[in-house]
Design an enzyme around this catalytic site. Structure first.
Site, PDB file in Angstrom:
ATOM      1  N   VAL A   1       6.693 -34.209 -62.520  1.00  0.00           N
ATOM      2  CA  VAL A   1       5.335 -34.240 -63.042  1.00  0.00           C
ATOM      3  C   VAL A   1       4.919 -32.792 -63.247  1.00  0.00           C
ATOM      4  CG1 VAL A   1       2.947 -34.910 -62.603  1.00  0.00           C
ATOM      5  CG2 VAL A   1       4.822 -36.361 -61.797  1.00  0.00           C
TER       6      VAL A   1
ATOM      7  N   ASP B   1       4.269 -29.545 -66.531  1.00  0.00           N
ATOM      8  CA  ASP B   1       4.306 -29.112 -67.927  1.00  0.00           C
ATOM      9  C   ASP B   1       5.602 -28.367 -68.206  1.00  0.00           C
ATOM     10  OD1 ASP B   1       1.671 -30.023 -68.700  1.00  0.00           O
ATOM     11  OD2 ASP B   1       0.860 -28.427 -67.434  1.00  0.00           O
TER      12      ASP B   1
ATOM     13  N   HIS C   1       8.509 -41.963 -57.765  1.00  0.00           N
ATOM     14  CA  HIS C   1       8.431 -41.934 -59.238  1.00  0.00           C
ATOM     15  C   HIS C   1       9.695 -42.535 -59.864  1.00  0.00           C
ATOM     16  CE1 HIS C   1       4.904 -40.159 -61.059  1.00  0.00           C
ATOM     17  NE2 HIS C   1       5.578 -39.885 -62.162  1.00  0.00           N
TER      18      HIS C   1
ATOM     19  N   GLY D   1       2.122 -44.140 -62.427  1.00  0.00           N
ATOM     20  CA  GLY D   1       0.775 -44.016 -61.884  1.00  0.00           C
ATOM     21  C   GLY D   1       0.027 -45.332 -61.873  1.00  0.00           C
TER      22      GLY D   1
END
Length: 514
Positions: free
Chosen positions: A280, A282, A337, A344
């Protein structure tokens, strides 16, 4: 075995400054002496020169009379006595410690409850058997989890170690929650009883409409948290799934079904469990190098980790408070995850699943947890980062050609065993708001609206859809019809009728509830 770390007081431990010069003890000393690569406990312990005990920042400072012997036994017993169980640290410690040292330490004190707990934990965590005879059948059984320190599940006896195994999971997945005054206070509120009292005093028609609205609100908010604004049909489809929470057994196929519902059009998303790394965060704008704020579990570990989650829900979480069980399951899932996308929303669905399955939420009612989370996004991120920030430094990774992450070290234990205390506190806060504010406010609104609509119908003949439009105009303009509404949509109303409409609205929505 002697522990050589911290013979002298220190001012800092890694990047953590101590409140005063002190010697780190318990888990802090064991992590350093055995060079354990683990997420640091949220709170560490140290021994200072002054005779007082206090907490400050991420430290709990003890006076000199609490100082443990500088041995493996001394620091282990100190940790169990004062810090509770940190299964991740213990697992990595047992992987490195000498079996002979452990056997000698345990056999020297067969009557010690601490030694029997350590013995059990070694064999439970590692799956290996120490060369020790079964404990003699004398003395009381000891709880593996000290319930004055941490919340536990229903106990099963282990005659070999003469302990009661009250761990709330198995070795594949067993996060723990520290006992705190805040969580104890929440538990004493009996929020589930409050919710049933509210819904029990409401007519079936109002309750059904309130449930439908709150369900749609939760579904919409769950997408909004992810920064998405999907079609109304997609929101309704996910809302329907939330409404069915707790009705189906939680297994791998159920998780895959939920992902398909969440994603809808999956032409550009790979469905199913990941077969590569995940994170998670950028990418660097120039190089596209990953900039993770959280790194997911390795895909090689997903089978055992997801299996542990499922077993926790099916077998172990039942002895826990429902909110504790829901937080452990849901946040454990989102840290692992397991999917490329949809994690989410399924993470928040799992909260509904546990609360419905354990009959915490009233039948047919889903608390709008996601709506509260959306209103508290900064707090939500802080809770997620409370573990991710300690997890990242001990994960070794490299970027892949696709600018994903490839994890290089063994990390499964980091997702099996974590401290879920802040997650439980946060979820309790969210549930409290839904029960004490959102639910009664929605019920009160519908009851007031029904009174307004009935009063209008007695005095002026108009279709329900027109009453709805009238209500919306009044609500948008503070109880007064705007000049545009008076001249267009409701030009047919006579002056005395206009005044009466506004008065009826004021009676219904301005007067305080009895």
């Amino acid at each position: 075995m002697d522990i050589h770390a911290f013979s002298d007081p220190v001012a800092a431990y890694g990047d953590r400054r101590l409140p005063e010069p002190a010697r780190p003890a318990g888990y802090a000393a064991l992590i350093t002496d055995f060079d354990l690569s683990v997420p640091l406990p949220a709170t560490l312990s140290a021994i200072a020169e002054r005779h007082r005990v206090y907490e400050q920042g991420s430290w709990r400072i003890f006076g000199p009379r609490y100082a443990p012997d500088p041995t493996l036994e001394g620091h282990l017993v100190f940790a169990l006595k004062n810090e509770g169980l940190d299964l991740c640290v213990l697992k990595r410690l047992f992987d490195k410690a000498s079996r002979r040292d452990l056997e000698a330490m345990i056999s020297a004190k067969p009557g010690s409850a601490y030694m029997r707990r350590i013995w059990f934990l070694f064999e439970w965590l590692t799956g290996e058997r120490l060369d020790l005879d079964d404990a003699p059948p004398v003395g009381a059984y000891a709880d593996v989890v000290d319930t004055d320190q941490q919340y536990a599940a229903e106990a099963k006896t282990s005659t070999r170690h003469r302990v009661r195994n009250n761990l709330p999971g198995d070795r594949e997945f067993c996060p723990l929650v520290r006992r705190t005054p805040a969580i104890d206070a929440f538990r004493s509120m009996k929020l589930d009883e409050k919710a049933r009292k509210i819904t029990g005093a409401v007519s079936n028609s109002v309750l059904a409409r309130a449930a439908a609205f709150l369900l749609l609100k939760d579904s919409r908010s769950s997408y909004a948290i992810e920064g998405e604004a999907p079609s109304h049909s997609r929101i309704q489809r996910w809302g329907k799934a939330i409404g069915q929470a707790g009705q189906y057994p939680l297994d791998a196929e159920e998780l895959l079904r939920l992902q398909r519902i969440v994603m809808g059009d999956a032409r550009f998303v790979r469905l199913g469990f990941r077969d590569e790394g995940g994170f998670v965060g950028d990418h660097a704008p120039d190089t596209r190098i990953p900039l993770p704020v959280h790194i997911s579990a390795r895909h090689d570990d997903l089978e055992s980790l997801v299996g542990g989650l499922i077993a926790f829900n099916a077998r172990h979480g039942g002895g826990l408070d429902p909110i504790i069980a829901a937080a452990v399951l849901a946040f454990g899932f989102v840290y692992i995850h397991p999917f490329a996308d949809g994690n989410g929303r399924i993470h928040r669905y799992l909260i509904h699943h546990v609360l419905a399955e354990r009959s915490f939420s009233p039948r047919g009612m889903a608390f709008p947890i996601s709506s509260v989370i959306f209103d508290r996004m900064d707090d939500y991120r802080h809770v997620l980062e409370s573990y991710s920030e300690r997890l990242l430094p001990v994960i070794e990774w490299r970027p892949t050609e696709k600018m994903n992450v490839d994890v290089l070290n063994e990390t499964a234990d980091f997702y099996r065993y974590f401290d879920a205390t802040p997650h439980v506190t946060f979820l309790y806060e969210c549930v409290q708001r839904t029960i004490e504010h959102d639910l009664p406010e929605e019920v009160a609104f519908l009851e007031r609206y029904d009174r307004f609509r009935a009063a209008i119908g007695k005095e002026i003949e108009m279709p329900d859809s027109t009453i709805d439009l009238l209500f919306n105009f009044l609500r948008q303009n503070g109880g007064k019809l705007s000049k545009r509404a008076r001249e267009k949509e409701f030009a047919a109303l006579r002056p005395h009728e206009l005044a009466r409409v506004e008065a009826l609205y004021s009676e219904a929505f301005s007067a305080p509830e009895e």
